[in-house]
Design a protein around this motif. Structure first.
Motif, short mmCIF file in Angstrom:
data_model
loop_
_atom_site.label_atom_id
_atom_site.label_comp_id
_atom_site.label_asym_id
_atom_site.label_seq_id
_atom_site.Cartn_x
_atom_site.Cartn_y
_atom_site.Cartn_z
N LYS A 271 23.66 -1.36 47.93
CA LYS A 271 24.37 -0.08 48.01
C LYS A 271 25.88 -0.25 47.78
N THR A 272 26.47 -1.24 48.41
CA THR A 272 27.90 -1.49 48.23
C THR A 272 28.20 -1.84 46.77
N GLY A 273 27.34 -2.65 46.19
CA GLY A 273 27.51 -3.04 44.79
C GLY A 273 27.41 -1.82 43.88
N ARG A 274 26.44 -0.95 44.19
CA ARG A 274 26.28 0.25 43.36
C ARG A 274 27.53 1.13 43.42
N GLU A 275 28.08 1.26 44.62
CA GLU A 275 29.28 2.09 44.75
C GLU A 275 30.43 1.50 43.94
N HIS A 276 30.55 0.20 44.00
CA HIS A 276 31.60 -0.49 43.25
C HIS A 276 31.43 -0.26 41.75
N SER B 26 31.71 12.21 46.34
CA SER B 26 31.45 11.03 47.16
C SER B 26 30.57 10.05 46.38
N LEU B 27 31.20 8.97 45.91
CA LEU B 27 30.42 7.97 45.18
C LEU B 27 29.54 7.18 46.14
N ALA B 28 29.93 7.15 47.42
CA ALA B 28 29.08 6.50 48.43
C ALA B 28 27.74 7.22 48.51
N GLU C 144 21.87 7.46 46.82
CA GLU C 144 20.77 8.14 46.12
C GLU C 144 20.29 7.39 44.89
N THR C 145 20.85 6.24 44.63
CA THR C 145 20.45 5.52 43.40
C THR C 145 19.83 4.16 43.73
N PHE C 146 19.09 4.10 44.81
CA PHE C 146 18.40 2.87 45.20
C PHE C 146 17.55 2.38 44.02
N GLY C 147 17.67 1.10 43.69
CA GLY C 147 16.85 0.52 42.62
C GLY C 147 17.45 0.68 41.23
N PHE C 148 18.61 1.32 41.12
CA PHE C 148 19.25 1.47 39.81
C PHE C 148 19.99 0.19 39.44
N ALA D 33 23.46 -0.95 34.43
CA ALA D 33 23.38 -0.19 33.19
C ALA D 33 22.97 1.26 33.47
N GLN D 34 22.05 1.45 34.40
CA GLN D 34 21.63 2.81 34.75
C GLN D 34 22.75 3.57 35.45
N LEU D 35 23.52 2.87 36.27
CA LEU D 35 24.63 3.52 36.97
C LEU D 35 25.72 3.94 35.98
#
Ligand code: ATP
Length: 274
Positions: free
Chosen positions: A194-199, A215-217, A222-226, A229-231
């Motif tokens: 999750k922290t990585g995704r937000e970054h 809120s990018l957090a 909401e993007t678990f498993g992304f 590249a998908q982010l």
């Protein structure tokens, strides 16, 4: 390019700071790269040079970015190829291409006045992988050429070469590639947490006018498993939704729509490949 500077121009290099999350692989990679940076100390101690680093993990997690950042970090020239480019119908062509790739790395380093070069091969299982019957002979020659190039890497060359390979199917690699003195270091690059995704979302939002309320957090939640590249796609799609709305800001609704769109796209991909 007359007069006015573009608002935000992407730098021609990529640094570790441009990679979101992936703290563990980043740290491991930087540690391994010390071997290239401190070449004299390494030589004095009689440590054999690091020849190859293997990055393993699912697609779109930033393996290519890591290899590019490694080149920037070590002030090395960078050349890259994909393993699939080496599979050829004619015997010897693949082997020739491997030879050319390493030659190109050395000449690029000379041209750019650098004393090291990084050769990046994505989908390296395309070369060092096990495959069936027909192409066996050609594939052996290509693999053999790669092994020859790796074995030829010396610590005392004027241009130091480091091979970085990437694969999402390590189990398919020929064991010859994994022997000591070949791919000595293996670094696992996983899907971001999750922290990585937000970054990652923040990095790809840098050049977009985000509404202050965004809120990018929450998006990260909401993007678990992304994958990264998908982010990146989510941020891009959100900006497209903003444009459709003739809005000059990307807001939370655009982001929610974009998440759905990227998720849907994935599902369709999976169903068509079934
Ligand atoms: P593949 O195995 O499919 O080649 P990869 O792991 O090499 O994938 P990259 O090519 O590095 O993935 O990533 C694809 C794109 O996704 C990048 O250009 C970048 O826009 C985005 N991306 C992926 N991971 C990250 C990350 N950790 N931080 C920022 N952007 C990322």
């Amino acid at each position: 390019s007359v007069g006015k500077k573009p608002a935000s121009r992407a730098p021609s290099y990529l640094s570790f700071d441009d990679i979101g999350g992936q703290d563990h692989p980043k740290r491991e990679l930087m540690e391994a790269l010390e071997f290239m940076v401190k070449r004299e100390e390494i030589q004095k101690l009689g440590i054999r040079p690091l020849k190859g680093i293997l990055l393993t993990g699912p697609p779109g997690t930033g393996k290519t970015l890591l290899a590019k950042a490694a080149a920037h970090h070590t002030n090395s020239a960078f050349v890259s190829a994909s393993g699939s480019e080496f599979v050829e119908m004619y015997v010897g062509v693949g082997a020739g291409r491997i030879r050319d790739l390493f030659k190109e790395a050395r000449s690029k380093a000379v041209k750019q006045k650098r004393n090291s070069a990084i050769v990046f091969i994505d989908e390296i299982d395309g070369i060092g992988g096990k495959r069936d019957g027909g192409q066996q002979r050609e594939y052996d020659q290509t693999l053999n050429q790669l092994l020859t190039e790796m074995d030829g890497i010396q610590g005392d060359e004027s241009i130091r070469i480091l091979l970085i390979g990437a694969t999402n199917r390590k189990e398919l690699l020929d064991p010859a590639l994994l022997r000591p003195g070949r791919f000595d270091r293996h670094i696992q690059v996983d899907m971001p947490d999750k922290t990585g995704r937000e970054h990652i979302l923040r990095l790809h939002g840098r050049n977009k006018p985000l509404d202050p309320e965004v809120s990018l957090a929450k998006v990260a939640e909401e993007t678990f498993g992304f994958s990264g590249a998908q982010l990146e796609s989510v941020m891009n799609e959100a900006a497209i939704y903003a444009m459709r709305d003739t809005s000059d800001h990307v807001d939370q609704t655009h982001l929610t729509q974009a998440i759905d769109k990227v998720m849907m796209g994935e599902r369709m991909d999976r169903e068509t490949t079934k």
